[in-house]
Scaffold this active site. Structure first.
Site, mmCIF file in Angstrom:
data_model
loop_
_atom_site.group_PDB
_atom_site.id
_atom_site.type_symbol
_atom_site.label_atom_id
_atom_site.label_comp_id
_atom_site.label_asym_id
_atom_site.label_seq_id
_atom_site.Cartn_x
_atom_site.Cartn_y
_atom_site.Cartn_z
ATOM 1 N N SER A 1 0.833 -1.212 0.000
ATOM 2 C CA SER A 1 0.000 0.000 0.000
ATOM 3 C C SER A 1 0.864 1.258 0.000
ATOM 4 C CB SER A 1 -0.894 0.015 1.251
ATOM 5 O OG SER A 1 -1.823 -1.035 1.199
ATOM 6 N N ARG B 1 1.445 4.231 -3.080
ATOM 7 C CA ARG B 1 1.189 5.647 -2.781
ATOM 8 C C ARG B 1 2.445 6.489 -2.950
ATOM 9 N NH1 ARG B 1 -2.492 2.456 -0.572
ATOM 10 N NH2 ARG B 1 -4.523 3.225 0.106
ATOM 11 N N GLY C 1 -6.003 -3.608 -8.074
ATOM 12 C CA GLY C 1 -7.157 -2.775 -7.734
ATOM 13 C C GLY C 1 -6.718 -1.425 -7.182
ATOM 14 N N ARG D 1 -13.805 -6.682 -11.111
ATOM 15 C CA ARG D 1 -13.901 -6.051 -9.782
ATOM 16 C C ARG D 1 -14.689 -4.738 -9.850
ATOM 17 N NH1 ARG D 1 -8.333 -6.459 -6.751
ATOM 18 N NH2 ARG D 1 -9.710 -5.883 -5.029
ATOM 19 N N SER E 1 -13.377 0.905 2.598
ATOM 20 C CA SER E 1 -12.343 0.655 1.595
ATOM 21 C C SER E 1 -11.371 1.826 1.515
ATOM 22 C CB SER E 1 -12.993 0.441 0.221
ATOM 23 O OG SER E 1 -12.024 0.609 -0.793
ATOM 24 N N ASP F 1 -6.796 -8.472 4.318
ATOM 25 C CA ASP F 1 -5.936 -9.254 3.421
ATOM 26 C C ASP F 1 -5.328 -10.478 4.119
ATOM 27 O OD1 ASP F 1 -6.472 -7.498 1.381
ATOM 28 O OD2 ASP F 1 -4.647 -6.330 1.650
ATOM 29 N N ARG G 1 -12.531 -14.864 -2.370
ATOM 30 C CA ARG G 1 -11.680 -15.531 -1.367
ATOM 31 C C ARG G 1 -12.501 -16.380 -0.402
ATOM 32 N NH1 ARG G 1 -7.214 -10.648 -0.438
ATOM 33 N NH2 ARG G 1 -6.132 -11.054 -2.412
HETATM 34 C C1 S3P Z 1 -5.555 -1.515 -0.181
HETATM 35 C C2 S3P Z 1 -6.795 -1.544 0.392
HETATM 36 C C3 S3P Z 1 -7.567 -2.772 0.602
HETATM 37 C C4 S3P Z 1 -6.680 -4.001 0.493
HETATM 38 C C5 S3P Z 1 -5.775 -3.950 -0.699
HETATM 39 C C6 S3P Z 1 -4.867 -2.734 -0.604
HETATM 40 C C7 S3P Z 1 -4.894 -0.202 -0.368
HETATM 41 O O1 S3P Z 1 -8.571 -2.855 -0.386
HETATM 42 O O2 S3P Z 1 -7.473 -5.172 0.456
HETATM 43 O O3 S3P Z 1 -4.974 -5.114 -0.766
HETATM 44 O O4 S3P Z 1 -3.664 -0.169 -0.585
HETATM 45 O O5 S3P Z 1 -5.586 0.816 -0.271
HETATM 46 P P1 S3P Z 1 -9.990 -2.108 -0.216
HETATM 47 O O6 S3P Z 1 -9.715 -0.654 -0.171
HETATM 48 O O7 S3P Z 1 -10.782 -2.474 -1.417
HETATM 49 O O8 S3P Z 1 -10.572 -2.650 1.051
#
Ligand code: S3P
Length: 441
Positions: free
Chosen positions: A29, A33, A102, A130, A176, A321, A352
């Site tokens: 994450s 960023r 995602g 998704r 999220s 996760d 999952r």
């Molecule tokens: C993430 C947020 C989570 C997580 C993903 C990474 C992120 O997803 O499951 O692996 O870096 O913001 P969601 O925001 O869909 O919950």
């Protein structure tokens, strides 16, 4: 779009009595960023500990397509981003390929919604399934022009330029961080002050990192306020180890007999540390030693008899996760573990809920999938079977940990190369567990 990465693998089985220390790769994450914020900042950003895995490399490739210079300094192992500010990005002639990620697609949607050119975001077969409506809706309310594939809310996405974005007051409908971050990136390009209300807190890396880059983000309990028009300034970013990658070795250390594993420099953030609470609730032997840097800790686990637990409510986003490997821990605990409120698992890289239940049950577990989690009977003997990751890195890595508990026979994992999404050296680390170690003080 790349061909699917589907190489299978015979998994290592039957391990016990290891004493080792290890580190895990950088936090996914924070790595994403660092590239995105570094690109829209003014001046240079230098990133150490960056996760060089497929997901984050997709973010680098996309930002390069948008005209950002991003270099890898081989001597210092740093990634250096020459920030272009809010108005320095340029249109890409080709679609922007987010691969399996995602995070890349949702955060980029927020960023590109306010840019003065058209963009197309594409992904692999998993990402194309998704839901993107969750970012399209709030960004649409700001005035963004977004459309999904054939009028659905699925990728590919087309983002058209608009005259302006306007601030919104928005109550989150899903917990999220990707959605929250997309709204914040849109809000920074909007007129006025945006308020985001979270019912359940999700990971807060974007809020923390925007502050590091000099943005004024006000966070009061579950309300985030952010004014449009603020500039970001290039920074140094230190990426700690990813707790989601450490989770596999935390589980392994608890489940293998006569074992002690120390994982060094793991990112420690309250919005991500739910697995540590669960380990403690299950009676696991866990030592947490915070480091002076204030962002990471050394985690040591020892073989432990685990007891069942209930995992529900506001802890879910703090360990979302890690749930596949927590489910594996529950198959070895004493009693029945219930996990619920985790319906988000159905829209991850694969479903999952089904993947964990079907694959661990194929190995002899007793897991009932529910609408929003599982009921998991403990103390089941795991046996050899042919299993499938369904191209989902977290399912693949969990199944390798499960295989290490299998005493005889062969466990074959279809689609094993998906671990490259977040942890390319995962199987090397698994193989190295055999080697003599220095021991742990
Ligand atoms: C993430 C947020 C989570 C997580 C993903 C990474 C992120 O997803 O499951 O692996 O870096 O913001 P969601 O925001 O869909 O919950």
């Amino acid at each position: 779009m790349d061909a699917p990465n589907t190489k299978g693998r015979k998994l290592r089985t039957h391990l016990a009595g290891i004493q080792t220390r290890l580190t895990v790769p950088g936090d996914k994450s924070i790595s994403h960023r660092s590239i995105i914020l570094g690109s829209i900042a003014e001046g240079q950003t230098r990133v150490t500990g960056f996760l060089k895995a497929e997901d984050c490399l997709a973010t680098i490739a996309v930002m390069r397509q948008l005209g950002v210079e991003i270099n890898e300094e081989l001597e210092s192992d740093e990634i250096v981003i020459e920030g272009r500010g809010w108005s320095g990005l340029t249109a890409s002639k080709q679609p922007l390929d987010c691969g399996n990620s995602g995070t890349t697609m949702r955060l980029l949607t927020g960023l590109l919604a306010g840019q003065p050119f058209e963009s197309q975001l594409i992904g692999d077969a998993s990402l194309n399934q998704r839901p993107m409506g969750r970012v399209m809706e709030p960004l649409g309310a700001m005035g963004a022009s977004l459309s999904g594939y054939l009028e659905t809310e699925l990728p590919p996405l087309v983002i058209q330029p608009v005259d302006k974005l306007t601030a919104i007051d928005y109550e989150m409908t899903v917990a999220s961080a990707q959605v929250k971050s997309a709204i914040m990136l849109g809000a920074l390009q909007a007129e006025g002050e945006t308020t985001i209300i979270e019912k359940v807190l999700s990971r807060n890396h974007t809020e923390e990192m925007l502050r590091l880059f000099g943005v004024d983000v006000e966070v009061k309990r579950k309300a985030i306020r952010i004014r449009g028009g603020q500039k970001l300034t290039g920074q140094r970013v230190e990426v700690p180890g990813d707790i989601s990658s450490a989770a596999y070795f935390l589980a392994l250390g608890l489940l293998l007999p006569e074992t002690e594993i120390k994982i060094e420099n793991v990112g420690f953030n309250e919005t991500r540390s739910g697995i540590l609470d669960v380990i403690q609730a299950m009676g696991g032997d866990l030592k947490i030693e915070p480091r002076d840097n204030g962002i990471s800790a050394d985690l040591t686990v020892r073989s432990s008899p685990l007891k069942n637990t209930v995992i529900e409510g506001s802890i879910i986003p703090r360990l979302i996760d890690e749930l596949p490997v927590i489910a594996l821990m529950a198959t070895q605990a004493n009693g029945v573990t219930m996990i619920r409120d985790a319906e988000e698992l159905k829209v991850k890289e694969t479903d999952r809920i089904q993947a964990v239940a079907s694959q661990l049950n194929a190995m002899g577990a007793n897991i009932i999938p529910t609408e929003d989690g599982w009921l998991i009977r403990g103390q089941t003997d795991l046996q050899a079977a042919d299993v499938n990751s369904f191209g989902d890195h977290r399912i693949g890595m969990m199944l390798q940990i499960a295989a290490l508990l299998v005493k005889e026979g062969t466990v074959h994992l279809a689609d094993a190369s998906c671990v490259n999404i977040s942890y390319p050296s995962f199987f090397d680390t698994i193989e190295s567990l055999e080697k003599p170690s220095e021991g742990i003080k």
